[in-house]
Write an enzyme that holds these catalytic residues in place. Structure first.
Site, PDB file in Angstrom:
ATOM      1  N   ASN A 191       7.718 103.864  60.828  1.00  0.00           N
ATOM      2  CA  ASN A 191       8.345 105.474  61.360  1.00  0.00           C
ATOM      3  C   ASN A 191       8.037 106.404  60.077  1.00  0.00           C
ATOM      4  O   ASN A 191       7.928 107.662  60.636  1.00  0.00           O
ATOM      5  CB  ASN A 191       9.889 105.401  61.552  1.00  0.00           C
ATOM      6  CG  ASN A 191      10.040 104.568  62.691  1.00  0.00           C
ATOM      7  OD1 ASN A 191       9.128 104.466  63.867  1.00  0.00           O
ATOM      8  ND2 ASN A 191      11.167 103.929  63.115  1.00  0.00           N
ATOM      9  N   ASP A 217      27.665  65.318  32.120  1.00  0.00           N
ATOM     10  CA  ASP A 217      26.766  65.897  33.074  1.00  0.00           C
ATOM     11  C   ASP A 217      26.945  67.391  32.927  1.00  0.00           C
ATOM     12  O   ASP A 217      26.200  68.017  33.368  1.00  0.00           O
ATOM     13  CB  ASP A 217      27.208  65.679  34.437  1.00  0.00           C
ATOM     14  CG  ASP A 217      26.816  64.170  34.769  1.00  0.00           C
ATOM     15  OD1 ASP A 217      25.861  63.850  34.411  1.00  0.00           O
ATOM     16  OD2 ASP A 217      27.779  63.510  35.354  1.00  0.00           O
ATOM     17  N   ASP A 228      22.995  61.094  39.394  1.00  0.00           N
ATOM     18  CA  ASP A 228      23.286  59.883  38.853  1.00  0.00           C
ATOM     19  C   ASP A 228      23.360  58.705  40.058  1.00  0.00           C
ATOM     20  O   ASP A 228      23.253  59.430  41.280  1.00  0.00           O
ATOM     21  CB  ASP A 228      24.725  59.892  38.186  1.00  0.00           C
ATOM     22  CG  ASP A 228      24.854  58.615  37.463  1.00  0.00           C
ATOM     23  OD1 ASP A 228      24.040  57.769  37.280  1.00  0.00           O
ATOM     24  OD2 ASP A 228      25.907  58.521  36.761  1.00  0.00           O
ATOM     25  N   ASP A 264      20.592  99.965  62.150  1.00  0.00           N
ATOM     26  CA  ASP A 264      21.094  99.101  60.997  1.00  0.00           C
ATOM     27  C   ASP A 264      22.356  98.318  61.822  1.00  0.00           C
ATOM     28  O   ASP A 264      22.776  97.313  61.326  1.00  0.00           O
ATOM     29  CB  ASP A 264      21.688  99.763  59.933  1.00  0.00           C
ATOM     30  CG  ASP A 264      20.692  99.642  58.877  1.00  0.00           C
ATOM     31  OD1 ASP A 264      19.755  98.795  58.932  1.00  0.00           O
ATOM     32  OD2 ASP A 264      20.640 100.679  58.039  1.00  0.00           O
TER      33      ASP A 264
END
Length: 847
Positions: free
Chosen positions: A661, A597, A325, A690
């Site tokens: 791998n 809305d 708006d 990791d």
């Protein structure tokens, strides 16, 4: 739980709940809250540490590892079992710590936006958290409020409620005090409000009867809490997971068949195959996603953007169309009454007085236009003293007008004044006359042409216009929509709300990021076009609500993409526009703060609201801006892309390295007289590689990733995995050749050397592939660089650590072999860097 409470009188219900019209005492409310629990239908234990820790063991990959440990225990291989369980515990703790921190951070952010409600406690009106309501509380609701519990109406004024979430009825229904039949359906309980519905207009005082899971909403929670539509990112992760599962199955079957053909022990082969399957997967992905998203949410919060739903960050980054708006977003939002004029355009005190009466007595939807009228009247010295309100015909979004019926004094004269204020077209529809020079005349075609020209001229100058009309009638008790007829047009109200000085710049910045802005407004075409021109949008690319209503959905799909301004639209059309843009492949963001809305906010890929929006709009949004500013939103888009890019980094880099791998080990299995790595070595490799990945959430991102719309593309990720995985495999095969033919390595030396090579290459490739630029031109974050270097040092010294190395069957490597290993890793880094340039150049040529 009060059953059939809607069929009982208010005094009887108050007595059964041991309450009064003044509500509960604070200490009594606290006792009830401890007894009945929080007013919520959600799982209150969601953030418990025990629950989060349990989630770490729900992954099929973890269960595979636990199965492997069980096999080791069965064959009395205590060392292998202990190592596998230690790795499982390490991964679980790593994931738990990160997810718990993320959950706590997000919970703190959400508490900033917790729904509040006005309740009577001991006769005093106080603001409390909606989740602390208890049966017997008395609350006040107004337009824009979300209904926080089930209850009965004690008092109401023009109280309209939207119940679509429960009854499917899209139009608001009026609620009033009274008694409904015991067998009445939800839709038939006109004296009752329900949790999860929203107030469209008016005010009411409500006695709370049921809360939390005992509400109608809670009773059908399994239906209403159906899973949110899957986000594009989540869909991409799921599809990629299917790809990994297929690769795992092929690899595990191949390895098992080959090992059995070679006569190797079944248990050892099974553990090796399981380790391979686990090794290819990014098992920390859930934790990485949680950490990355929560890091992004905290970063956005510091910049004034609160994320209510974490997944919305990814959608914010992929947004390529923003619908908004204009009021308060593109304009200053400080609406002032510029003038009150007669139909001829001259100032009129009569129009100002009528407008003031209408705005002062209006009790429906609070809005800045009425506030501007009252403020102007106060400054001019006029007030409504001496007038009595008789009735009100509330505003709604189809009529677009509001009518107040007043009487001078007590109304004893027997005459009432109908005063209607609203949108120009909708008010003129119910007018039969026009006041000119103090006299009424017919509203004929020629007069209408002149009024239309004046309306357009004011809009072109940037003024928003409301029309004011009135009619004097004989007194009677009540009025309805049918009384809005044969009115006399009194004049117009002109409002000023200039565009923000930085709106054009903000829209330009969003356009630079590949996000196009479209205005969706209920305001008239002329004033909207004026704003659009001033901020750099195409004012000629316009569709009106009337035109939208006349076209099919298929036609709107094509028209919406070419349109910058949607004007004079109703709430249902806003939602329809959003769906049309989505249908043509756009990721749509919708920025809104009003009652009208809510549907569009829910339909958009990412709903965006502001902190001071009405409850129903804010609750429908995924993202809440602490101030209505497109500059803040641009920051949100950039952060969303930053978060998306870092999440995708982890997936792409980890899976490519692991894939390489695992392919190498699968190829080497039939060629070697022993397994390339033991199962526990594979798992340790995966775990250590990791650890730096947790820091990816803090990493810097290439400017190109911020400047362009980011979308998940499983094909790109698959190609990335294969290309760089095979480069890794090529260097693995080179390593095998060197170890066997040059150094004549035995089983322990081979496994140790290749463990070090594979771990170092996985760590190094993170620094290479984290950017599309040459690695030396893009500095990683200090946390990512530091954690990578620490694990790198650990990988090199691990075979030399007494006590630890033998547990993993590692042996100390001679220095010449270690030097060759480091040379192989350096060659791999250079080759990957060259391959990266070719990969991105080729992708750019095909895009």
């Amino acid at each position: 739980m009060e059953t059939s409470y809607w069929s009982r009188s208010v005094p009887e219900l108050l007595a059964s709940l041991d309450s009064t019209r003044d509500g509960l005492a604070a200490d009594e409310a606290a006792r009830r809250l401890r007894r009945v629990g929080l007013n919520t239908v959600e799982d209150q234990a969601e953030l418990s540490a025990l629950r989060l820790m349990g989630r770490q063991f729900e992954s099929p990959l973890v269960l595979i590892l636990v199965f492997g440990a069980g096999v080791s225990l069965w064959v009395r291989d205590w060392t292998d079992a202990a190592i596998i369980l230690a790795i499982v515990a390490g991964s679980a703790i790593l994931g738990f710590v990160q997810e718990y921190r993320a959950s706590v951070a997000i919970a703190a952010l959400r508490r900033r936006l917790a729904l509040t409600v006005q309740a009577l406690r001991g006769g005093q009106l106080v603001t409390i958290a909606a989740n602390s309501l208890v049966p017997g509380d008395v609350i006040r609701l107004a337009a824009g409020s979300l209904v926080p519990a089930d209850g009965v109406i004690l008092q109401a004024v023009d109280f309209l409620v939207t119940e679509a979430s429960l009854t499917g009825e899209s139009f608001p229904v009026e609620k009033r005090p009274g008694v409904a039949p015991a067998g009445a359906s939800l839709a038939g309980r006109s004296n009752t409000v329900f949790l999860g519905t929203s107030v469209r207009s008016g005010t009411a005082t409500v006695l709370v009867v049921n809360t939390g899971r005992l509400t109608e909403f809670g009773a059908v929670a399994s239906r209403l809490k159906a899973r949110q539509p899957e986000t594009e990112f989540a869909r991409g992760v799921r599809q990629f997971g299917y790809l990994l599962v297929r690769i795992m199955i092929v690899m595990v079957v191949f390895v098992l068949v080959v090992n059995q053909a070679l006569g190797r022990p079944l248990i050892e082969s099974l553990l090796y195959a399981v380790a391979l399957a686990v090794g290819i997967s990014p098992e920390l992905l859930p934790a990485i996603v949680s950490v990355t998203l929560s890091h992004g949410a905290r970063s956005l919060a510091r910049r004034g953007v609160i994320v209510r739903r974490l997944e919305a960050i990814e959608n914010l980054g992929s947004m390529d169309v923003l619908c908004t708006d204009k009021t308060g977003t593109l304009t200053e939002g400080a609406i002032t009454l510029h003038a009150a004029v007669a139909p001829g355009g001259v100032e009129s005190d009569r129009v100002r007085r009528l407008a003031c009466l209408n705005a002062t007595f209006e009790t429906g939807i609070p809005n800045p236009l009425d506030a501007a009228i009252v403020d102007a009247c106060t400054r001019s010295g006029f007030d409504a003293t001496g007038w009595t309100k008789i009735d009100e015909i509330p505003y709604d979004f189809s009529r677009k007008r509001l009518t107040i019926v007043v009487a001078e004094g007590s109304g004893a004269s027997g005459l009432h004044q109908i005063v209607t204020k609203g949108a120009y077209e909708q008010v003129l529809q119910v007018c039969a006359a026009v006041r000119s020079d103090g006299r009424e005349g017919p509203l004929d075609g020629e007069t209408r042409k002149g009024l239309d020209a004046y309306f357009r001229r004011c809009g072109d100058e940037g003024y928003r216009m409301l029309a004011v009309a009135s009619r004097q009638v004989a007194a009677r008790p009540s009025y309805g929509h049918e009384d809005e007829r044969d009115l006399c047009l009194e004049g117009f109200l002109l409002f000023s709300d200039p565009p923000k000085a930085d709106a054009a710049h903000a829209i330009g910045e969003l356009r630079r990021l590949g996000c196009h802005t479209k205005i969706i407004s209920g305001d008239n075409r002329y004033v909207t076009a004026h704003v659009a021109r001033s901020i750099g949008l195409d004012a000629t690319a316009m569709l009106t609500g009337e035109q939208i209503a006349a076209v099919t959905d298929e036609s709107l799909w094509h028209l919406a993409e070419r349109t910058d301004l949607f004007v004079e639209v109703d709430p249902q059309q806003k939602e329809r526009i959003v769906h049309a843009l989505q249908r043509t492949g756009h990721a749509v963001g919708y920025l809104g703060d009003g009652i009208n809305d809510a549907a569009a906010l829910h339909a958009a890929d990412v709903g965006i609201s502001v902190q001071d929006a009405v409850d129903v709009a804010r609750d429908s949004a995924d993202v809440v801006l602490l101030r209505s500013d497109l500059g803040v939103l641009r920051t949100g888009v950039e952060e969303g892309r930053h978060t998306f890019a870092n999440t995708l980094k982890y997936i792409s880099i980890t899976t490519s390295a692991n894939f390489g791998n695992m392919v190498s080990m699968a190829l080497a299995t039939p060629l070697l007289p022993f397994l390339p790595l033991a199962a526990k070595q594979i798992l340790l490799n995966n775990f250590l590689s990791d650890i730096p990945s947790i820091a990816i959430s803090t990493d810097r991102v290439d400017r190109d990733h911020i400047a362009q719309v980011q979308r998940w593309n499983v094909g790109d990720v698959r190609r990335f995995m294969i290309v760089f995985g095979l480069i890794s495999s090529a260097f693995d095969l080179l390593t095998f050749f060197v170890l066997l033919k040059v150094f004549d390595a035995d089983e322990a030396s081979f496994q140790t050397a290749w463990f070090v090579v594979s771990l170092l290459t996985e760590l190094a490739v993170v620094l290479v592939l984290r950017t599309a630029q040459p690695m030396w031109r893009s500095r990683p974050s200090m946390l990512l660089l530091g954690s990578t270097l620490i694990v790198t040092v650990g990988a090199i010294v691990l075979p030399y650590v007494p006590g630890l190395a033998p547990a993993f069957n590692f042996v100390a490597l001679p220095l010449p072999l270690l030097a060759v290993i480091l040379l192989i890793v350096a060659g791999y880094v250079l080759c990957t860097e060259a391959g990266k340039r070719l990969f991105y150049r080729r992708r750019a040529n095909h895009s």
